[in-house]
Design a protein around this motif. Structure first.
Motif, PDB file in Angstrom:
ATOM      1  N   UNK A 120      26.045  47.085  67.538  1.00 39.90           N
ATOM      2  CA  UNK A 120      27.368  47.680  67.351  1.00 39.90           C
ATOM      3  C   UNK A 120      28.426  46.934  68.147  1.00 39.90           C
ATOM      4  N   UNK A 121      28.075  46.477  69.337  1.00 42.44           N
ATOM      5  CA  UNK A 121      29.032  45.765  70.184  1.00 42.44           C
ATOM      6  C   UNK A 121      29.440  44.422  69.583  1.00 42.44           C
ATOM      7  N   UNK A 122      28.639  43.888  68.669  1.00 43.35           N
ATOM      8  CA  UNK A 122      28.955  42.617  68.037  1.00 43.35           C
ATOM      9  C   UNK A 122      29.965  42.771  66.895  1.00 43.35           C
ATOM     10  N   UNK A 123      30.220  44.011  66.483  1.00 39.33           N
ATOM     11  CA  UNK A 123      31.162  44.262  65.394  1.00 39.33           C
ATOM     12  C   UNK A 123      32.601  44.186  65.901  1.00 39.33           C
ATOM     13  N   UNK A 124      33.526  43.990  64.965  1.00 37.66           N
ATOM     14  CA  UNK A 124      34.947  44.054  65.304  1.00 37.66           C
ATOM     15  C   UNK A 124      35.275  45.462  65.805  1.00 37.66           C
ATOM     16  N   UNK A 125      36.315  45.564  66.613  1.00 47.48           N
ATOM     17  CA  UNK A 125      36.683  46.852  67.218  1.00 47.48           C
ATOM     18  C   UNK A 125      36.924  47.923  66.164  1.00 47.48           C
ATOM     19  N   UNK A 126      37.643  47.594  65.094  1.00 43.20           N
ATOM     20  CA  UNK A 126      37.933  48.602  64.075  1.00 43.20           C
ATOM     21  C   UNK A 126      36.670  49.036  63.330  1.00 43.20           C
ATOM     22  N   UNK A 127      35.700  48.138  63.203  1.00 38.35           N
ATOM     23  CA  UNK A 127      34.426  48.523  62.590  1.00 38.35           C
ATOM     24  C   UNK A 127      33.648  49.449  63.524  1.00 38.35           C
ATOM     25  N   UNK A 128      33.638  49.133  64.816  1.00 35.75           N
ATOM     26  CA  UNK A 128      32.966  49.987  65.802  1.00 35.75           C
ATOM     27  C   UNK A 128      33.563  51.389  65.778  1.00 35.75           C
ATOM     28  N   UNK A 129      34.888  51.453  65.785  1.00 39.83           N
ATOM     29  CA  UNK A 129      35.598  52.741  65.810  1.00 39.83           C
ATOM     30  C   UNK A 129      35.271  53.557  64.566  1.00 39.83           C
ATOM     31  N   UNK A 130      35.259  52.899  63.396  1.00 38.30           N
ATOM     32  CA  UNK A 130      34.969  53.597  62.139  1.00 38.30           C
ATOM     33  C   UNK A 130      33.557  54.198  62.163  1.00 38.30           C
ATOM     34  N   UNK A 131      32.574  53.403  62.586  1.00 41.59           N
ATOM     35  CA  UNK A 131      31.196  53.915  62.649  1.00 41.59           C
ATOM     36  C   UNK A 131      31.063  55.025  63.685  1.00 41.59           C
ATOM     37  N   UNK A 132      31.748  54.868  64.807  1.00 42.35           N
ATOM     38  CA  UNK A 132      31.691  55.888  65.858  1.00 42.35           C
ATOM     39  C   UNK A 132      32.222  57.223  65.343  1.00 42.35           C
ATOM     40  N   UNK A 133      33.340  57.192  64.654  1.00 38.04           N
ATOM     41  CA  UNK A 133      33.937  58.428  64.154  1.00 38.04           C
ATOM     42  C   UNK A 133      33.047  59.135  63.144  1.00 38.04           C
ATOM     43  N   UNK A 134      32.430  58.359  62.264  1.00 33.50           N
ATOM     44  CA  UNK A 134      31.599  58.951  61.213  1.00 33.50           C
ATOM     45  C   UNK A 134      30.224  59.372  61.722  1.00 33.50           C
ATOM     46  N   UNK A 135      29.529  58.451  62.392  1.00 36.52           N
ATOM     47  CA  UNK A 135      28.126  58.697  62.694  1.00 36.52           C
ATOM     48  C   UNK A 135      27.856  59.286  64.070  1.00 36.52           C
ATOM     49  N   UNK A 136      28.774  59.119  65.002  1.00 34.69           N
ATOM     50  CA  UNK A 136      28.517  59.644  66.334  1.00 34.69           C
ATOM     51  C   UNK A 136      29.379  60.859  66.662  1.00 34.69           C
TER      52      UNK A 136
END
Length: 185
Positions: A120-136
């Motif tokens: 996850x840390x290797x992803x772009x910031x906006x991708x990390x944020x999107x996954x965090x909001x949905x899955x975490x």
């Protein structure tokens, strides 16, 4: 969606096989929501079972004109998990309120979690944020795109792009996330 309508009608007619099919389809996503709230696997499993019991008993209340079946069942699951947290009555003190701050050995996280976190840390910031909001954090796509202040289509493309990048670095995680995406749709 058409298949869901058929299953839901069968559920309203109290056909157990319809409940089993809906359980197979939605249980992984609902379990993820419950687990994020409760943070206890055993209790989360119990709450998941209770959620589907409520879905069975109250299926007549579901109205497809007011929203998707997943959203309706998501709210039941989330409310049950929150009610569990609220009802926790601790009559015996289990927390240590001592004045000394003892250093404890950190818990060894599971290897897969560390690998996923690194991916996850290797992803772009906006991708990390999107996954965090949905899955975490358990937000829906509509809630999350507003949180990120981007159009819904753009947000969905963030999720899709992030999952493709994760697939390269962590194939197990992507399988789980893809299942969740299919359930959420």
């Amino acid at each position: 969606m058409q298949n869901d309508k058929f299953l839901i009608e069968r559920l309203k007619n109290k056909e157990e096989s319809a409940l089993a099919s809906l359980y197979d389809k939605y249980a992984p996503a609902l379990y993820g929501v419950i687990l994020r709230v409760c943070k206890d696997e055993q209790e989360s499993q119990n709450i998941l079972q209770d959620t589907f019991l409520t879905i069975w008993e109250k299926s007549f209340q579901y109205n497809p004109d007011k929203g998707k079946f997943y959203t309706w069942s998501y709210r039941i699951a989330k409310n049950k998990a929150l009610n569990f947290l609220r009802s926790e009555n601790k009559l015996i003190q289990t927390d240590d309120f001592s004045v000394y701050n003892l250093e404890e050995e950190p818990l060894a996280p599971e290897h897969d979690y560390l690998k996923l976190k690194g991916s996850l840390k290797q992803l772009d910031i906006h991708h990390q944020k999107a996954l965090e909001l949905i899955y975490f954090k358990g937000l829906t796509h509509k809630e999350a795109h507003k949180e990120m202040n981007v159009p819904l289509g753009t947000f969905k493309s963030y999720i899709k792009q992030a999952l493709k990048k994760l697939q390269i670095t962590y194939s197990k995680a992507v399988v789980w996330l893809m299942i969740l995406i299919e359930v959420i749709r």
